[in-house]
Design an enzyme around this catalytic site. Structure first.
Site, PDB file in Angstrom:
ATOM      1  N   CYS A 121      10.594  -3.936  -0.429  1.00  0.00           N
ATOM      2  CA  CYS A 121      10.561  -4.649   0.863  1.00  0.00           C
ATOM      3  C   CYS A 121      11.220  -6.024   0.789  1.00  0.00           C
ATOM      4  CB  CYS A 121       9.119  -4.773   1.347  1.00  0.00           C
ATOM      5  SG  CYS A 121       8.282  -3.186   1.426  1.00  0.00           S
ATOM      6  N   HIS A 261       8.639 -10.337   6.423  1.00  0.00           N
ATOM      7  CA  HIS A 261       8.553  -8.880   6.258  1.00  0.00           C
ATOM      8  C   HIS A 261       7.382  -8.359   7.086  1.00  0.00           C
ATOM      9  CE1 HIS A 261       8.142  -4.946   4.724  1.00  0.00           C
ATOM     10  NE2 HIS A 261       7.113  -5.207   3.945  1.00  0.00           N
ATOM     11  N   ASN A 291       6.366  -0.628   9.156  1.00  0.00           N
ATOM     12  CA  ASN A 291       6.932  -1.271   7.966  1.00  0.00           C
ATOM     13  C   ASN A 291       8.236  -0.559   7.584  1.00  0.00           C
ATOM     14  OD1 ASN A 291       7.554  -2.108   5.358  1.00  0.00           O
ATOM     15  ND2 ASN A 291       5.433  -2.078   4.649  1.00  0.00           N
TER      16      ASN A 291
HETATM   17  O1  UT7 Z   1       5.534  -3.585   2.408  1.00  0.00           O
HETATM   18  C1  UT7 Z   1       4.583  -3.988   1.467  1.00  0.00           C
HETATM   19  C2  UT7 Z   1       3.589  -2.959   1.270  1.00  0.00           C
HETATM   20  N1  UT7 Z   1       2.448  -2.842   2.044  1.00  0.00           N
HETATM   21  C3  UT7 Z   1       1.588  -3.758   2.505  1.00  0.00           C
HETATM   22  O2  UT7 Z   1       1.824  -4.915   2.622  1.00  0.00           O
HETATM   23  C4  UT7 Z   1       0.231  -3.266   2.844  1.00  0.00           C
HETATM   24  C5  UT7 Z   1      -0.861  -4.260   2.503  1.00  0.00           C
HETATM   25  N2  UT7 Z   1      -2.163  -3.715   2.793  1.00  0.00           N
HETATM   26  C6  UT7 Z   1      -2.604  -3.502   4.052  1.00  0.00           C
HETATM   27  O3  UT7 Z   1      -1.911  -3.784   5.006  1.00  0.00           O
HETATM   28  C7  UT7 Z   1      -3.993  -2.956   4.239  1.00  0.00           C
HETATM   29  O4  UT7 Z   1      -4.700  -2.991   3.015  1.00  0.00           O
HETATM   30  C8  UT7 Z   1      -4.002  -1.493   4.801  1.00  0.00           C
HETATM   31  C9  UT7 Z   1      -3.526  -1.510   6.236  1.00  0.00           C
HETATM   32  C10 UT7 Z   1      -3.080  -0.611   3.962  1.00  0.00           C
HETATM   33  C11 UT7 Z   1      -5.417  -0.929   4.773  1.00  0.00           C
HETATM   34  O5  UT7 Z   1      -6.293  -1.756   5.517  1.00  0.00           O
HETATM   35  P1  UT7 Z   1      -7.693  -2.189   4.895  1.00  0.00           P
HETATM   36  O6  UT7 Z   1      -8.370  -3.008   5.908  1.00  0.00           O
HETATM   37  O7  UT7 Z   1      -7.412  -2.817   3.561  1.00  0.00           O
HETATM   38  O8  UT7 Z   1      -8.434  -0.800   4.764  1.00  0.00           O
HETATM   39  P2  UT7 Z   1      -9.040  -0.099   3.460  1.00  0.00           P
HETATM   40  O9  UT7 Z   1      -7.930   0.401   2.575  1.00  0.00           O
HETATM   41  O10 UT7 Z   1     -10.060  -1.015   2.858  1.00  0.00           O
HETATM   42  O11 UT7 Z   1      -9.789   1.130   4.086  1.00  0.00           O
HETATM   43  C12 UT7 Z   1     -10.935   0.950   4.915  1.00  0.00           C
HETATM   44  C13 UT7 Z   1     -11.416   2.320   5.360  1.00  0.00           C
HETATM   45  C14 UT7 Z   1     -11.583   3.318   4.229  1.00  0.00           C
HETATM   46  O12 UT7 Z   1     -12.698   4.125   4.534  1.00  0.00           O
HETATM   47  P3  UT7 Z   1     -14.129   3.842   3.852  1.00  0.00           P
HETATM   48  O13 UT7 Z   1     -13.894   3.985   2.368  1.00  0.00           O
HETATM   49  O14 UT7 Z   1     -14.493   2.439   4.249  1.00  0.00           O
HETATM   50  O15 UT7 Z   1     -14.996   4.890   4.440  1.00  0.00           O
HETATM   51  C15 UT7 Z   1     -10.325   4.173   4.316  1.00  0.00           C
HETATM   52  O16 UT7 Z   1     -10.530   5.483   3.822  1.00  0.00           O
HETATM   53  O17 UT7 Z   1     -10.449   2.893   6.258  1.00  0.00           O
HETATM   54  C16 UT7 Z   1     -10.112   4.204   5.813  1.00  0.00           C
HETATM   55  N3  UT7 Z   1      -8.722   4.477   6.197  1.00  0.00           N
HETATM   56  C17 UT7 Z   1      -8.390   4.955   7.399  1.00  0.00           C
HETATM   57  N4  UT7 Z   1      -9.136   5.307   8.466  1.00  0.00           N
HETATM   58  C18 UT7 Z   1      -8.487   5.760   9.543  1.00  0.00           C
HETATM   59  C19 UT7 Z   1      -7.595   4.257   5.449  1.00  0.00           C
HETATM   60  N5  UT7 Z   1      -6.527   4.602   6.189  1.00  0.00           N
HETATM   61  C20 UT7 Z   1      -6.996   5.034   7.385  1.00  0.00           C
HETATM   62  C21 UT7 Z   1      -6.370   5.516   8.552  1.00  0.00           C
HETATM   63  N6  UT7 Z   1      -7.139   5.851   9.607  1.00  0.00           N
HETATM   64  N7  UT7 Z   1      -5.035   5.619   8.666  1.00  0.00           N
END
Ligand code: UT7
Length: 334
Positions: A121, A261, A291
């Site tokens: 990225c 980004h 993204n």
């Molecule tokens: O380009 C550079 C690369 N990428 C980034 O910069 C990404 C950086 N990270 C992020 O933007 C965030 O960490 C994410 C958007 C990827 C995830 O958000 P989060 O608030 O950190 O969520 P999480 O990974 O802690 O997941 C929370 C919950 C989990 O469920 P439980 O374990 O709490 O029951 C996940 O399984 O949300 C669940 N989950 C979803 N639920 C519905 C993960 N993805 C999804 C989804 N829809 N698409």
């Protein structure tokens, strides 16, 4: 063949034009909710993304060529005038030939040297910085920088934690070495990498087909420790921006726009807060595109220019972070 001479140190490296391209097919969060266990509510509230464009007929190359042609048109530069093409992608259509050579052939830039860089990225900014240094340190005058991706081919469409985040597209910019009295163009460039953190965001290559090696096929799709990448981004992006502004001798208040980004609107909001700058100075297009990895910053730059928010003299910070881990920033006076 291009011969580079080391005499151009006093040149300003100015941005002359931009272009972008995204696939026709638009995929909404609701549509993804019918494919995996997710919802518009979750995706929009956690990331800010509402839709993305997915390549069906388009390829990384076709998107890159379209963006490049638009950038040349915008810059009023002919393909033969280009001395250097650097393309950044993690999703080329094939290993060989490289994307930059494909673009060169398609647009007829027969006088250019052409090669690719991969810094995920941060890739467009790594390419921009590399090109700027070439132009500073050689007789080359004009460069075309392209960031192009079809991430749709490397995400696992059954993995809701990653497939909702990414989109496809390409952005390009033309830069030129010019002798100017005014302080204009790229004023500072900052970049860095931390390979020890590479495990947080990865994608394996092709399965091995070597009769002399017995080895498991590598993970062929993107996998990410989202929270680790999130923490890295929130820590790193404000530092990169401060350093780029310091190097340029500018205060943050003197910057008109911060073009970051586009990975997650919450990362952008956190950066704005840490830098004590209003969100109005941080344009976003990720609600519509998601993204775009290496295409993210140039597509945003072109998007903001089309909105009429960049004029001659506008002071911009461009900043990216991503897999590697890598990060990069630049201060540009338009
Ligand atoms: O380009 C550079 C690369 N990428 C980034 O910069 C990404 C950086 N990270 C992020 O933007 C965030 O960490 C994410 C958007 C990827 C995830 O958000 P989060 O608030 O950190 O969520 P999480 O990974 O802690 O997941 C929370 C919950 C989990 O469920 P439980 O374990 O709490 O029951 C996940 O399984 O949300 C669940 N989950 C979803 N639920 C519905 C993960 N993805 C999804 C989804 N829809 N698409």
């Amino acid at each position: 063949m291009r011969v580079f001479d080391l005499f151009n140190i006093s040149m300003n490296i100015v941005m002359k034009g931009t272009g972008s391209a995204v696939p026709k097919r638009r995929v909404t969060n609701e549509e993804l909710g019918r494919m995996v266990d997710t919802s518009d509510e979750w995706i929009a509230s956690r990331t800010g993304i509402r839709a993305r464009h997915i390549a069906v007929e388009e390829t990384t190359t076709s998107l890159a060529v379209e963006a490049a042609e638009k950038a040349l048109d915008d810059a009023d530069v002919k393909a033969e005038e280009i001395d250097l093409i650097i393309a950044s992608t993690v999703t080329p259509d094939q290993f060989l030939p490289n994307l930059a050579c494909e673009v060169q052939a398609a647009i007829g830039a027969k006088n250019a040297a052409a090669f690719d860089v991969n810094a995920a990225c941060s890739g467009f900014l790594f390419a921009l910085n590399t090109a700027a240094m070439y132009l500073k340190g050689s007789g080359a005058k004009t460069a075309l920088i392209v960031g192009a991706e079809t991430l749709s081919k490397i995400v696992d469409w059954k993995d809701r934690s990653t497939c909702v985040l990414f989109g496809d597209g390409a952005g390009a910019a033309v830069i030129r070495a010019e002798e100017l009295d005014v302080c204009s163009g790229i004023l500072s460039m900052v970049q860095g990498s931390d390979g020890t953190r590479g495990g947080a965001l990865k994608c394996g290559g092709r399965p091995l087909n070597n009769p002399f090696v017995t080895q498991q096929a590598a993970q062929a799709y993107v996998s990410m420790d989202g929270q680790e990448v999130y923490r890295f981004a929130v820590r790193t992006v404000p530092k990169v921006i401060r350093q780029a502004a310091d190097e340029a001798g500018m205060s943050l208040d003197e910057i008109d726009l911060f073009l970051l980004h586009q990975a997650n609107v919450r990362i952008i909001e956190a950066a704005a807060k840490q830098l004590s700058q209003p969100m109005e100075k941080f344009p976003v297009n990720l609600p519509e595109y998601g993204n775009l990895s290496a295409a993210s910053v140039p597509v945003l730059l072109d998007y903001v220019r089309k909105q009429g928010r960049i004029q001659s003299g506008s002071r911009l910070v461009l900043a990216g972070f991503g897999a590697g881990m890598t990060w990069s920033g630049a201060v540009v006076v338009w």
